[in-house]
Design an enzyme around this catalytic site. Structure first.
Site, PDB file in Angstrom:
ATOM      1  N   ASN A  16       0.835  -1.199   0.000  1.00  0.00           N
ATOM      2  CA  ASN A  16       0.000   0.000   0.000  1.00  0.00           C
ATOM      3  C   ASN A  16       0.872   1.253   0.000  1.00  0.00           C
ATOM      4  O   ASN A  16       1.957   1.280   0.571  1.00  0.00           O
ATOM      5  CB  ASN A  16      -1.009   0.001   1.160  1.00  0.00           C
ATOM      6  CG  ASN A  16      -0.392  -0.081   2.540  1.00  0.00           C
ATOM      7  OD1 ASN A  16       0.540  -0.838   2.777  1.00  0.00           O
ATOM      8  ND2 ASN A  16      -0.940   0.692   3.466  1.00  0.00           N
ATOM      9  N   GLU A  30       0.165   5.252   0.638  1.00  0.00           N
ATOM     10  CA  GLU A  30      -0.800   6.272   1.041  1.00  0.00           C
ATOM     11  C   GLU A  30      -0.457   7.636   0.452  1.00  0.00           C
ATOM     12  O   GLU A  30       0.650   7.858  -0.044  1.00  0.00           O
ATOM     13  CB  GLU A  30      -0.851   6.370   2.571  1.00  0.00           C
ATOM     14  CG  GLU A  30      -1.391   5.125   3.215  1.00  0.00           C
ATOM     15  CD  GLU A  30      -1.449   5.204   4.722  1.00  0.00           C
ATOM     16  OE1 GLU A  30      -2.061   4.317   5.315  1.00  0.00           O
ATOM     17  OE2 GLU A  30      -0.878   6.145   5.327  1.00  0.00           O
ATOM     18  N   CYS A  87      -3.831   0.493  -2.972  1.00  0.00           N
ATOM     19  CA  CYS A  87      -3.838  -0.721  -2.156  1.00  0.00           C
ATOM     20  C   CYS A  87      -2.743  -1.675  -2.608  1.00  0.00           C
ATOM     21  O   CYS A  87      -2.327  -1.671  -3.775  1.00  0.00           O
ATOM     22  CB  CYS A  87      -5.186  -1.418  -2.264  1.00  0.00           C
ATOM     23  SG  CYS A  87      -6.563  -0.481  -1.580  1.00  0.00           S
ATOM     24  N   GLU A 136      -2.944  -4.896  -3.071  1.00  0.00           N
ATOM     25  CA  GLU A 136      -3.427  -5.832  -4.086  1.00  0.00           C
ATOM     26  C   GLU A 136      -3.398  -5.199  -5.476  1.00  0.00           C
ATOM     27  O   GLU A 136      -2.994  -5.840  -6.451  1.00  0.00           O
ATOM     28  CB  GLU A 136      -4.860  -6.286  -3.754  1.00  0.00           C
ATOM     29  CG  GLU A 136      -4.998  -6.988  -2.428  1.00  0.00           C
ATOM     30  CD  GLU A 136      -5.268  -6.063  -1.248  1.00  0.00           C
ATOM     31  OE1 GLU A 136      -5.772  -6.559  -0.232  1.00  0.00           O
ATOM     32  OE2 GLU A 136      -4.977  -4.851  -1.326  1.00  0.00           O
ATOM     33  N   CYS A 154     -10.175  -4.836   0.351  1.00  0.00           N
ATOM     34  CA  CYS A 154     -11.330  -3.937   0.278  1.00  0.00           C
ATOM     35  C   CYS A 154     -12.214  -4.347  -0.903  1.00  0.00           C
ATOM     36  O   CYS A 154     -11.814  -5.157  -1.741  1.00  0.00           O
ATOM     37  CB  CYS A 154     -10.864  -2.488   0.138  1.00  0.00           C
ATOM     38  SG  CYS A 154     -10.147  -2.096  -1.477  1.00  0.00           S
ATOM     39  N   CYS A 195     -10.602  -3.855  -4.378  1.00  0.00           N
ATOM     40  CA  CYS A 195      -9.561  -4.837  -4.684  1.00  0.00           C
ATOM     41  C   CYS A 195     -10.151  -6.216  -4.934  1.00  0.00           C
ATOM     42  O   CYS A 195      -9.618  -6.987  -5.727  1.00  0.00           O
ATOM     43  CB  CYS A 195      -8.520  -4.881  -3.576  1.00  0.00           C
ATOM     44  SG  CYS A 195      -7.410  -3.446  -3.663  1.00  0.00           S
TER      45      CYS A 195
END
Length: 130
Positions: free
Chosen positions: A39, A41, A50, A52, A83, A86
């Site tokens: 990830n 940010e 993310c 994934e 999430c 993803c």
């Protein structure tokens, strides 16, 4: 290197200065190669990426378009699922029965599949009018 080891290693490179919730993901393509992502940010939430999605992007950049196995690891009290976005991304490149291993850095795991994570997924069949 195993899929979980690859996910664990890339998790350490995650950029998570705001949430401090580092996530690593590894996907295996049909070639057997492992592609990883973490990830990333951004101060302008939710503009981050993310883990994934990063792993999928690395796989596609390497010329592969099918996932045969997935692993996601995070420092959480229980295995953390992807999430919703993803899950749809994984479903784009994986079959219903593709195995997914969710793990914590402390060693807890949960084995599932892409289909169990996203039942009734939206796919190209929904776009055909024939």
């Amino acid at each position: 290197m195993s899929l979980i080891d690859a996910a664990r290693a890339v998790r350490e490179t995650a950029y998570a200065p705001y949430s401090h919730f580092k996530v690593g993901a590894a996907v295996r393509g049909t070639s057997g190669r492992i592609h990883v992502g973490c990830n990333v940010e951004n101060v302008a939430y939710p503009e981050g990426t993310c883990a994934e999605a990063g792993a999928i992007a690395a796989m596609v950049a390497a010329g592969e378009t099918e996932i045969t196995e997935v692993c996601v690891i995070a420092d959480s009290t229980q295995p953390t699922p992807p999430c919703g976005g993803c899950r749809q991304k994984l479903a784009e490149f994986a079959r219903h029965d593709t195995p997914v291993l969710l793990a914590t850095v402390d060693g807890a795991t949960l084995a599932t599949t892409v289909g169990q994570l996203l039942p009734g997924r939206f796919d190209v069949g929904h776009m055909n009018r024939a």
